[in-house]
Design an enzyme around this catalytic site. Structure first.
Site, PDB file in Angstrom:
ATOM      1  CG  HIS A  95     -86.146 -17.750-111.858  1.00  0.00           C
ATOM      2  ND1 HIS A  95     -87.147 -16.861-112.179  1.00  0.00           N
ATOM      3  CD2 HIS A  95     -86.096 -17.744-110.511  1.00  0.00           C
ATOM      4  CE1 HIS A  95     -87.654 -16.351-111.071  1.00  0.00           C
ATOM      5  NE2 HIS A  95     -87.045 -16.874-110.046  1.00  0.00           N
ATOM      6  CE  LYS A 135    -104.681 -13.494 -98.577  1.00  0.00           C
ATOM      7  NZ  LYS A 135    -104.257 -13.506 -99.993  1.00  0.00           N
ATOM      8  CD  GLN A 162     -96.935 -12.315-100.702  1.00  0.00           C
ATOM      9  OE1 GLN A 162     -96.312 -11.269-100.578  1.00  0.00           O
ATOM     10  NE2 GLN A 162     -98.233 -12.378-100.539  1.00  0.00           N
TER      11      GLN A 162
END
Length: 600
Positions: free
Chosen positions: A322, A398, A534
């Site tokens: 990361h 969605k 997300q």
């Protein structure tokens, strides 16, 4: 195009990241605390905040210094953020830091199919790298604004290096004359695989496949020590072991070749068959940590920026480090690879003999043997402590939420807080990730929840005295309030990176940490019991990572048109948290089920 030129070209079209106004951040901070604190504690914190932000006060002084820093730096917060959030963090990269993405299962079930697909995958990643190196990668946009593309060149030939107090990231990649090999690891054995011909062209899929077959023939299951498990240790412990390991010339050469490689490919051994219901959870765990010392954890080098994992049963995915990589660039890379995998291999393999892939050797003395035994124990303890639950919510996706003129991301965030409240009878500090790529060198900021509007909706939702019409209105207000916070963060007006910048500016000047950051409210507000994210991809993939705090959860979600993939992690050592329970509650809490039939 040279990397410096590439960085300049990719940066010139995006503006510098703004330093938000001080009083705006302080007011928004107090507003964010309102759902989390009782009135008396909030009043105490309000006085501290007001003193910090008063005219001529410490806050104004630090703000001036931040603005000055912004004028004279590429990005006023990103380097600090990477150093503070990642490189100074001493927790293991496995589970705690590196995100994993488990991708849709491929249609093979044995080692032959594994190697054919892995060849295609390698070729696809090299094809993407060629676009990055040549400067031909299409500029990305969000809401009509160009995005910073700086992270893309850094994905390749980069690696994190452990240190005693903090780590560092080394980038070896150069578009010309950079490293020309990848690392392949199978049965805990590492290989250097050159992926370019002598004329600089990448190997064809059939050439790569021939080389992978050679690697397979050289890596039968043996009693080899799983050297990669050392990289799963606590960073200070691994830093000490790293120094011991590199004293030996052979070890140093092997480690450097892994670190310099363009990326790592992990060819995993089969894992025990499992029910379809639990399959997605198992596969997410395999990508995330390798399943343990008796499974595939030795097939990882957790410091490496990119690790592609391919199993024999058709499972595959990506684990990334990361400090260097963020979700959106990773998503662009994966979308490219998935499209590439649809194409047939038309390239004829040149009739040139290829050098044998080089096996990397390690000399293991008694000290390193002890380091390995401790690392194995600690990793198995960590893996056994992690509870992972993945599920696919299939009632709607969605598209349905958009038809109701609601933001799918904001809607899901409200549902997550509702589920948490139903399990724990309280709301908690939660962070979602907003990309700051609209700005030069931008990384991320947090979008905070809960909001006052969210708390009002959550309290009303299970109250029979509140009409459904009122609940619908409260839901709309909660979703809209979160959407406003999202917009603020995307525009560089979030509060968390700004507050961190003010704190680090004080430390850099040799001042004592300002009282606003020593206040218990700040500790509570940054104890992220809900770490959410997300998945920014168009495929049926599942992302997962561990919670940020021992008594917290990590919730990842991937909203597709008519369904939503979720993964939830928690630590078993905490009696209060339970990933399975939160998952079941979340499934029942996506509130449209109870509010259908009313005009949303």
């Amino acid at each position: 195009m040279h990397r410096a030129v590439l960085r300049q070209a990719h940066s010139s079209s995006v503006p510098p990241q703004p330093v938000p106004p001080l009083l705006q951040t302080l007011q928004r901070y107090l507003t964010a605390l309102e759902p989390l604190l009782p009135p008396d504690e909030l009043e105490h914190t309000r006085r501290i905040v007001q003193k910090f932000g008063c005219p001529g006060g410490l806050g104004e002084k630090l703000q001036r210094e931040l603005i000055n820093r912004a004028k004279h730096s590429h990005n006023w917060i990103s380097d600090w953020w990477v150093q503070w959030a990642y490189l100074e963090c001493r927790q293991p990269l496995a589970v705690h830091s590196n995100p994993a993405i488990s991708l849709p299962k491929r249609d093979f079930t044995d080692w032959r199919g594994q190697l054919v697909f892995a060849s295609k995958l390698i070729a696809g990643v090299l094809d993407f790298k060629a676009q990055v190196d040549s400067g031909k990668l299409a500029l990305e946009y969000m809401r009509g604004q160009p995005l910073c593309m700086e992270l893309f060149p850094q994905l390749f030939s980069s690696c994190r290096i452990p240190g005693p107090k903090h780590d560092l990231v080394v980038h070896y990649g150069r578009p010309r004359r950079g490293p020309a090999h990848i690392t392949v690891v199978r049965n805990y054995q590492f290989f250097q695989l050159d992926v370019y011909n002598s004329d600089g062209t990448p190997l064809t899929e059939s050439q790569i496949h021939a080389q992978l077959l050679r690697i397979r023939s050289q890596s039968w299951k043996t009693d080899k020590e799983p050297m990669g498990i050392l990289t799963s240790e606590h960073r200070h412990t691994w830093g000490q072991a790293y120094t011991r390991l590199l004293r030996d010339k052979i070890n140093k050469e092997s480690v450097r070749l892994i670190e310099k490689s363009i990326f790592t490919l992990c060819l995993d051994s089969p894992v025990m068959r499992i029910s379809d219901e639990k399959y997605s959870s198992r596969m997410a765990a395999q990508i995330l940590h390798g399943g343990g010392t008796y499974s595939n954890s030795g097939n990882r080098w957790f410091d490496k920026t990119l690790q592609f994992v391919v199993g024999e049963d058709g499972s595959w995915g990506l684990l990334y480090e990361h400090a260097t990589a963020e979700g959106p660039p990773i998503s662009t890379l994966l979308d490219h690879v998935l499209e590439y995998c649809k194409k047939p291999d038309r390239m004829r393999a040149p009739l040139v003999p290829l050098p044998m892939p080089k096996k990397l050797y390690f000399y293991i003395n008694s000290e390193i043997k002890w380091d390995l035994e401790m690392a194995k124990q600690n990793l198995d303890i960590l893996i056994n402590d992690l509870d992972i639950k993945c599920f696919n919510f299939q009632c709607f996706g969605k598209e349905f939420v958009k038809q109701l003129k609601l933001s799918p991301n904001s809607f899901i965030q409200v549902a997550i807080q509702l589920a948490y409240y139903r399990v724990h009878s309280e709301v908690c500090a939660a962070c979602d990730i907003a990309s700051l790529r609209m700005f030069r060198g931008g990384r991320t900021d947090y979008i905070r929840s809960p909001t006052n509007q969210m708390l009002s909706f959550i309290r009303a939702f299970d109250d029979d005295a509140v009409s459904k019409e009122a609940k619908v209105q409260l839901l709309r207000e909660a979703v809209d309030a979160y959407s406003v916070l999202t917009e603020q963060s995307l525009m560089g007006q979030g509060i968390d990176r700004h507050l961190l910048g003010l704190k680090l500016q004080a430390i850099e000047e040799g001042l004592s940490v300002p009282r606003i950051f020593m206040d218990t409210a700040y500790g509570l507000a940054t104890h992220w019991k809900l770490r959410t994210g997300q998945v920014p991809t168009n495929t049926d993939s599942v992302m997962c990572f561990g919670p940020l705090v021992p008594d917290g959860y990590a919730v990842c979600y991937n909203p597709q048109q008519d369904h939503v993939h979720f993964s939830i992690t928690a630590f078993n050592c905490c009696e209060e948290t339970n990933a399975e329970k939160l998952a079941l509650t979340l499934e029942r809490s996506l509130p449209l089920q109870q509010l259908q039939g009313h005009s949303l």
